[in-house]
Design a protein around this motif. Structure first.
Motif, short mmCIF file in Angstrom:
data_model
loop_
_atom_site.label_atom_id
_atom_site.label_comp_id
_atom_site.label_asym_id
_atom_site.label_seq_id
_atom_site.Cartn_x
_atom_site.Cartn_y
_atom_site.Cartn_z
N LEU A 216 43.98 43.57 47.68
CA LEU A 216 43.04 42.34 47.28
C LEU A 216 42.99 42.10 45.81
O LEU A 216 43.14 43.14 44.78
CB LEU A 216 41.53 42.74 47.45
CG LEU A 216 41.03 42.91 49.09
CD1 LEU A 216 39.75 43.46 49.00
CD2 LEU A 216 41.06 41.34 49.50
N GLU A 217 42.97 40.77 45.14
CA GLU A 217 43.17 40.30 44.00
C GLU A 217 41.58 39.63 43.65
O GLU A 217 41.47 38.51 44.48
CB GLU A 217 44.18 39.48 43.59
CG GLU A 217 45.46 40.40 43.54
CD GLU A 217 46.64 39.41 43.19
OE1 GLU A 217 46.50 38.48 42.69
OE2 GLU A 217 47.86 39.86 43.05
N TYR A 218 40.85 40.27 42.72
CA TYR A 218 39.53 39.51 42.88
C TYR A 218 39.37 38.54 41.76
O TYR A 218 40.04 38.47 40.74
CB TYR A 218 38.29 40.86 42.37
CG TYR A 218 38.34 41.95 43.53
CD1 TYR A 218 37.22 41.83 44.47
CD2 TYR A 218 38.83 42.90 43.47
CE1 TYR A 218 36.88 42.72 45.40
CE2 TYR A 218 38.80 43.78 44.46
CZ TYR A 218 37.99 43.89 45.28
OH TYR A 218 37.78 44.73 46.45
N ASP A 219 38.49 37.55 41.99
CA ASP A 219 38.35 36.45 41.26
C ASP A 219 36.56 36.18 41.11
O ASP A 219 36.08 36.77 41.94
CB ASP A 219 38.58 35.37 41.86
CG ASP A 219 38.97 33.83 40.91
OD1 ASP A 219 37.88 33.72 40.34
OD2 ASP A 219 40.14 33.37 40.70
N GLU B 15 32.44 39.61 41.96
CA GLU B 15 33.79 38.93 41.93
C GLU B 15 34.27 39.20 43.45
O GLU B 15 33.83 40.13 44.14
CB GLU B 15 34.80 39.49 41.02
CG GLU B 15 34.72 41.22 40.97
CD GLU B 15 35.61 41.65 39.71
OE1 GLU B 15 35.86 40.83 38.96
OE2 GLU B 15 35.96 42.71 39.88
N GLY C 241 37.60 38.97 46.61
CA GLY C 241 38.92 38.71 46.98
C GLY C 241 39.19 38.65 48.42
O GLY C 241 38.51 39.27 49.08
#
Length: 618
Positions: free
Chosen positions: A344-347, A564, A566
């Motif tokens: 996962l890459e969080y935004d 945040e 992802g």
């Protein structure tokens, strides 16, 4: 599901759990005592009860104790609980036959005690045949091997009759043996009168009944072997094991007919900035069936146990062809979900919630970075599962304008049961499938172009006071609210299998603390161990569900905080029922149930006719 699959699912009405052996045995002895009081007429009631326990209950006791031991010595797997329950059923059958015969003998001038004796011989042969059928199914013995444990109850009863009716006196010449093995004076006169040839007749009838059982199984088994390449006895053994003791034997059968499939597993994780996970949506594109905890039936609970935050395992766009064949496959799904979670890459930004309507389809969702959560429903129209191919196509449509991963949920929130030919299955080429495809494309474009803002999220959960009997699984009801730029979108997940028509609309109308809301069910099949149709709102007053969800939404709003999010997706290689195999299984099983009863009646009529001829000729 289709109509035939619905008929198969309705077999769950037969589901029960075999009581512990000592409870079954206590019930058998009680019934035996009551039978003795009703049948015999001595000076003392307790003496009548004892005679009943001895003559009727003792063979049941012997069968419950000896049958599982003999069966296991021969490589079988009959448990004491099943053996005792089987013995009790056979005792009740014997009592029922004797009761009917006794009433007929009393009403008839020509028929007397000999008619009751003949009926008893038929009863003993019948319970032998029934036990033979069950043991061949449960332990997968051949006819000759199964006949050994199957005969225990009949042989025990016959030996008691031979000793206490005086029949042994005709063949025993030794006075000492006759004293111990011929005791007619110790039982009521109703039991006396059997002759040695009566037991020869019993043996002949048992052989005839055994051959009838074998022929019946051959006829029933042929469609299974020709269409599925497996034996009907494998299905019967697994089904008996599942309904009686909750075993996993049915999974072995499903594993034989299954085929490999590759399915996406998508994870949306929401956490405090750089910290603790708050919520996790996990969506494998499989179906959480077929029933109870068999296969993937308990998938939602397993997903919830694997997440750090509050888990949301909604229903994917997949039907019964994508049932996992064993619970072991759930481990593969969870491992794949964990692999996706690690990527996962969080935004910290997302779009507001948006909703589009296309034909009968209503799609609600929002984007998190370049990914999106999308929920589809056909409510207020009634629908059931959306087929795998339709879901994959809708995901592609949603990604056409720039989205990466799409977590596409089938809300599964409005259905009118299992009656009728059309159960609401959304298949490729249907009008509803195109509604969903076009709606997904519109929503995907809308989310791609929409403005984003900082995300706030709040969650709430209640296990609820209800359980599977009322259509609610162990996850209860869960609410997740996202707030972006002051606009709130709520996603409600009920751990159940579909909902009563109109309940979704009542819930949405009753909640005014959010701007947009969608209600989903997990499609857990735990609730279908009670009955095939056990929808949310069917057993629970709808106003109580509405009030609880309104309260949970308020609690989720109060829990809002910056987060945040992802999303990532991985593919899992699992064994599922397979394309068309579910329909073939359902059709074959339904045919066996519908034709099997008539065929069994024909066999019973035939063997009873032969029995009557034997009595007339002898």
């Amino acid at each position: 599901m289709t109509a035939t699959q619905g008929n198969l699912a309705s077999l769950s009405r037969f589901i029960f759990r075999a009581p512990r052996w000592y409870r079954s045995l206590a019930f058998a002895l009680l019934i035996a005592a009551m039978t003795g009081i009703a049948a015999f007429d001595s000076r003392f009631v307790l003496d009548d009860a004892w005679q009943g326990v001895f003559l009727v209950g003792l063979p049941t006791f012997i069968a419950s104790a000896v049958t599982p031991w003999v069966d296991r010595q021969m490589g079988g797997q009959l448990t004491p609980n099943r053996a005792t329950l089987l013995a009790v059923i056979c005792e009740l059958v014997t009592i029922a036959i004797l009761t009917v015969a006794g009433v007929i003998a009393l009403l008839s001038v020509r028929l007397g005690q000999n008619f009751v004796f003949d009926a008893l011989l038929v009863a003993l042969a019948s319970i032998f045949a029934f036990r033979l059928l069950i043991l061949m199914a449960v332990s997968r013995h051949s006819l000759l091997k199964a006949a050994v444990p199957a005969s225990v109850q009949t042989v025990a009863a016959a030996l008691l009759l031979a000793v206490y009716s005086g029949a042994t006196a005709f063949i025993l010449e030794d006075p000492m043996l006759r004293e111990y093995l011929s005791r007619p004076e110790e039982v009521p006169p109703q039991v006396q009168g059997f002759l040695p040839q009566d037991f020869i007749i019993l043996a002949v009838i048992c052989v005839i009944y055994a051959l009838a059982v074998w022929l019946f199984l051959v006829v029933i088994d042929q469609p299974w072997r020709s269409s599925l390449g497996v034996s009907a006895l494998d299905f019967l053994r697994g089904f008996i094991g599942h309904i009686a003791e909750g075993t996993r034997e049915l999974e072995e059968f499903f594993e034989e007919i299954g085929e490999e499939a590759v399915v996406p597993v998508t994870v949306l994780s929401v956490r405090q900035p750089g910290g603790t996970e708050k919520a996790r949506f996990v969506l494998p594109m499989i179906h959480p069936g077929p029933m109870g905890e068999i296969g993937g039936g308990n998938l939602p609970k397993r997903v919830a146990e694997s997440a750090d935050g509050l888990a949301f395992p909604p229903h994917a766009t997949a039907g019964h062809d994508f049932n996992l064949v064993t619970e072991r496959e759930v481990d593969t799904i969870l491992s794949t979900a964990e692999a996706a979670y690690q990527q996962l890459e969080y935004d910290s930004e997302a779009t507001m919630g948006h909703r589009v309507t296309e034909g009968e389809a209503t799609l609600t969702g929002q984007a998190f970075g370049s990914d999106a959560l999308v929920v589809n429903t056909y409510a207020p129209g009634c629908a059931d599962d959306v087929e795998y191919a339709v879901g994959l196509s809708a995901m592609s449509e949603a990604r056409a304008d720039g989205l990466d991963d799409v977590l596409l949920v089938d809300a599964h929130n409005c259905n009118d049961g299992l009656e009728g030919d059309d159960l609401g299955h959304v298949v490729p080429g249907s009008e509803r499938s195109f509604d969903m495809l076009h709606g997904a494309g519109k929503l995907g474009k809308l989310l791609t172009d929409a403005e984003t803002g900082p995300i706030h999220c709040g969650v709430a959960w209640d296990e609820t006071p209800w359980g599977p009997m009322e259509g609610i699984g162990p996850l209860g009801i869960r609410v997740c609210v996202f707030e972006v730029a002051g606009q709130r979108t709520a996603y409600v997940l009920i751990d159940g299998n579909n909902m009563e028509p109109g309940l979704r609309e009542q819930i949405i109308d009753a909640v005014d603390s959010v701007d947009t809301m969608e209600v989903m069910t997990s499609d857990t099949h735990i609730v279908n161990t009670v009955e095939a149709e056990n929808q949310v709102g069917q057993a629970i007053p709808e106003k109580e569900i509405v009030a609880l969800i309104a309260d949970l939404t308020e609690r989720a709003v109060a829990d809002l905080e910056p987060v945040e999010a992802g999303m990532a997706s991985e593919r899992a290689r699992v064994t599922v029922f397979g394309n068309d195999r579910t329909e073939t299984l359902a059709s074959t099983a339904n045919a066996m149930v519908s034709m099997g009863g008539a065929l069994a009646a024909m066999f019973i009529l035939a063997v009873m006719t032969v029995s009557v001829l034997i009595f007339l000729l002898t």
